[in-house]
Design a protein around this motif. Structure first.
Motif, PDB file in Angstrom:
ATOM      1  N   THR A 194      49.124  18.419  32.444  1.00 50.59           N
ATOM      2  CA  THR A 194      48.173  17.987  31.419  1.00 50.59           C
ATOM      3  C   THR A 194      47.311  16.842  31.923  1.00 50.59           C
ATOM      4  O   THR A 194      46.088  16.827  31.744  1.00 50.59           O
ATOM      5  CB  THR A 194      48.915  17.571  30.146  1.00 50.59           C
ATOM      6  N   ARG A 198      43.308  16.991  32.619  1.00 50.06           N
ATOM      7  CA  ARG A 198      42.453  16.034  31.920  1.00 50.06           C
ATOM      8  C   ARG A 198      41.626  15.209  32.906  1.00 50.06           C
ATOM      9  O   ARG A 198      40.445  14.937  32.680  1.00 50.06           O
ATOM     10  CB  ARG A 198      43.309  15.101  31.054  1.00 50.06           C
ATOM     11  N   PRO A 202      37.424  19.335  32.814  1.00 49.57           N
ATOM     12  CA  PRO A 202      36.903  20.698  33.003  1.00 49.57           C
ATOM     13  C   PRO A 202      35.658  21.005  32.197  1.00 49.57           C
ATOM     14  O   PRO A 202      34.869  21.876  32.577  1.00 49.57           O
ATOM     15  CB  PRO A 202      38.079  21.586  32.567  1.00 49.57           C
ATOM     16  N   TRP A 203      35.445  20.294  31.077  1.00 49.70           N
ATOM     17  CA  TRP A 203      34.267  20.565  30.243  1.00 49.70           C
ATOM     18  C   TRP A 203      32.968  20.182  30.965  1.00 49.70           C
ATOM     19  O   TRP A 203      31.889  20.582  30.548  1.00 49.70           O
ATOM     20  CB  TRP A 203      34.369  19.779  28.938  1.00 49.70           C
ATOM     21  N   THR A 253      35.257  33.215  36.043  1.00 49.24           N
ATOM     22  CA  THR A 253      36.413  32.467  36.534  1.00 49.24           C
ATOM     23  C   THR A 253      36.835  32.975  37.907  1.00 49.24           C
ATOM     24  O   THR A 253      37.058  32.192  38.840  1.00 49.24           O
ATOM     25  CB  THR A 253      37.590  32.582  35.549  1.00 49.24           C
ATOM     26  N   ILE A 284      43.671  26.607  35.179  1.00 52.48           N
ATOM     27  CA  ILE A 284      43.476  26.001  33.855  1.00 52.48           C
ATOM     28  C   ILE A 284      42.138  25.262  33.799  1.00 52.48           C
ATOM     29  O   ILE A 284      41.378  25.379  32.829  1.00 52.48           O
ATOM     30  CB  ILE A 284      44.636  25.051  33.515  1.00 52.48           C
ATOM     31  N   THR A 285      41.837  24.499  34.846  1.00 50.28           N
ATOM     32  CA  THR A 285      40.592  23.736  34.888  1.00 50.28           C
ATOM     33  C   THR A 285      39.381  24.654  34.800  1.00 50.28           C
ATOM     34  O   THR A 285      38.454  24.420  34.011  1.00 50.28           O
ATOM     35  CB  THR A 285      40.520  22.903  36.180  1.00 50.28           C
ATOM     36  N   LEU A 288      39.136  26.465  31.308  1.00 47.64           N
ATOM     37  CA  LEU A 288      38.649  25.565  30.261  1.00 47.64           C
ATOM     38  C   LEU A 288      37.174  25.225  30.479  1.00 47.64           C
ATOM     39  O   LEU A 288      36.401  25.132  29.520  1.00 47.64           O
ATOM     40  CB  LEU A 288      39.486  24.283  30.243  1.00 47.64           C
ATOM     41  N   ALA A 291      35.247  28.221  29.425  1.00 51.37           N
ATOM     42  CA  ALA A 291      35.275  28.323  27.960  1.00 51.37           C
ATOM     43  C   ALA A 291      34.265  27.365  27.325  1.00 51.37           C
ATOM     44  O   ALA A 291      33.565  27.720  26.363  1.00 51.37           O
ATOM     45  CB  ALA A 291      36.680  28.034  27.443  1.00 51.37           C
ATOM     46  N   ALA A 292      34.190  26.142  27.867  1.00 54.39           N
ATOM     47  CA  ALA A 292      33.178  25.196  27.369  1.00 54.39           C
ATOM     48  C   ALA A 292      31.765  25.711  27.654  1.00 54.39           C
ATOM     49  O   ALA A 292      30.855  25.594  26.821  1.00 54.39           O
ATOM     50  CB  ALA A 292      33.384  23.829  28.031  1.00 54.39           C
TER      51      ALA A 292
END
Length: 367
Positions: A194, A198, A202-203, A253, A284-285, A288, A291-292
């Motif tokens: 996590t 963070r 990633p956003w 991705t 994950i990075t 995400l 996704a953003a």
């Protein structure tokens, strides 16, 4: 991974975990400073600050890159040495200047790669050894996945902190295989994962990929003004629209991970946990971040549909009055097609651009 859940080996015992920190220094001033630090009390200082395993420092003199070189090149080359020598973490003392973005810094840590870099010339002319020791301690803390709260907790009670547990995990060999191994890495390092994700922010991934963003916008504009897209959106239904959306996200991705060679393979049992952590955090990075990216495109597509698609023409094409739901369906399909266009644009990005966008590197402060 810690295979002795109910038993902690005594310090100095044969079963005590060992964490190997590689110290790579460039010839000249850097290797001279590294030798002085290692021969003095750096190992004992790190051992005292981060208990939980026996720390072992291995010194290597090497010019990892040829100048001029960027930060990403230094991190990649140092990461290769970590895997080659089967170290747990690595610190690179370089004679080159460092930057995070366009801001010059003394040092930075990349917890995902397990690599920290310190610019020796940036330390100044006086008090170099003492300042370097403090900065290196902060770098090691960040490589362990610590944030400010973790470091404060660790300083108050090193015997019970999450950092101590992480040190013990890092120094314990793991020989499980396959899915079970990956599952244990994921669950056993959930807090670390996590924090690493963070730290990567990633956003912000889409902002660093100009070609992917250009391709997405071009595809979105083309789709938005095409009557056939309106009809497809009207007839697809929720399940097909969801399938197209997932397919587009997977496409970009995979393009980013495979195209920029972000996926690593463990060369030995000792490095398998690090490689597994790296790959999990990478996926994950990127997911995400995409996704953003997708969410932003959806908002832009919805605004574009409401502004550019004339209701009378839209309704005549669909053979029924156009409602707000019809506009959202068009925006949804347009967004998915634009994301596929982004995947094509992402294939044109340089490997360094993708890695810089995916992995945020942070300056380290002494603790």
């Amino acid at each position: 991974m810690d295979s002795s859940a109910g038993h902690t080996p005594e310090p100095g015992s044969p079963d005590e975990p060992v964490v190997v920190l590689g110290v790579v220094a460039a010839p000249g001033q850097a290797i001279g400073l590294a030798r002085k630090l290692v021969e003095a009390d750096l190992t004992d200082h790190i051992q005292t600050t981060f208990p939980g395993a026996r720390w072992q420092l291995e010194l290597l003199e090497a010019g990892v890159v040829q100048p001029p070189a960027g930060d990403a090149e230094i991190v990649d080359a140092t990461r290769d040495l970590l895997l080659e020598h089967e170290w747990d973490l690595v610190l690179c003392l370089t004679d080159l200047p460092l930057h995070v973005g366009k801001r010059p810094v003394v040092a930075h840590a990349n917890a995902v790669h397990g690599v920290a870099v310190l610019s020796v010339p940036a330390l100044g002319a006086t008090g170099v050894r003492q300042r370097a020791r403090g900065i290196i301690t902060g770098l090691v803390g960040q490589l362990l996945g610590a944030d400010a709260d973790d470091l404060r907790e660790h300083q108050k009670s090193p015997a019970r902190s999450a950092l101590r547990h992480r040190v013990r995990q890092l120094g314990t060999d793991v020989d499980e295989a396959g899915t079970a191994f990956t599952a244990r890495v994921l669950t056993g390092n959930l807090r670390l994962l996590t924090g690493m994700v963070r730290a990567n922010r990633p956003w912000r991934l889409a902002l660093g990929l100009s070609r992917a963003l250009t391709g997405a916008i071009a595809a979105g504009v083309f789709a938005l003004v095409t009557a056939d897209i309106w009809l497809l959106a009207d007839t697809f239904g929720g399940i097909r629209l969801t399938g197209v959306a997932l397919g587009s996200i997977i496409a970009i991705t995979a393009t980013l991970i495979i195209g920029a060679d972000l996926w690593e393979r463990g060369s030995s049992r000792q490095t398998r946990e690090q490689v597994a952590l790296f790959n999990i955090v990478t996926v994950i990075t990127v997911v995400l971040g995409v996704a953003a990216f997708y969410a932003a495109l959806f908002v832009l597509s919805a605004i574009g549909a409401l502004c550019l698609v004339v209701p009378q023409v839209f309704g005549a094409t669909l053979d029924h009055p156009a409602g707000f739901t019809d506009y959202l369906e068009v925006a949804w399909l347009t967004c998915s097609l634009a994301t596929v266009g982004g995947a094509l644009g992402a294939g044109l990005e340089t490997d360094e651009a993708v890695r810089d966008a995916a992995y945020t590197q942070h300056p380290a402060e002494p603790i």
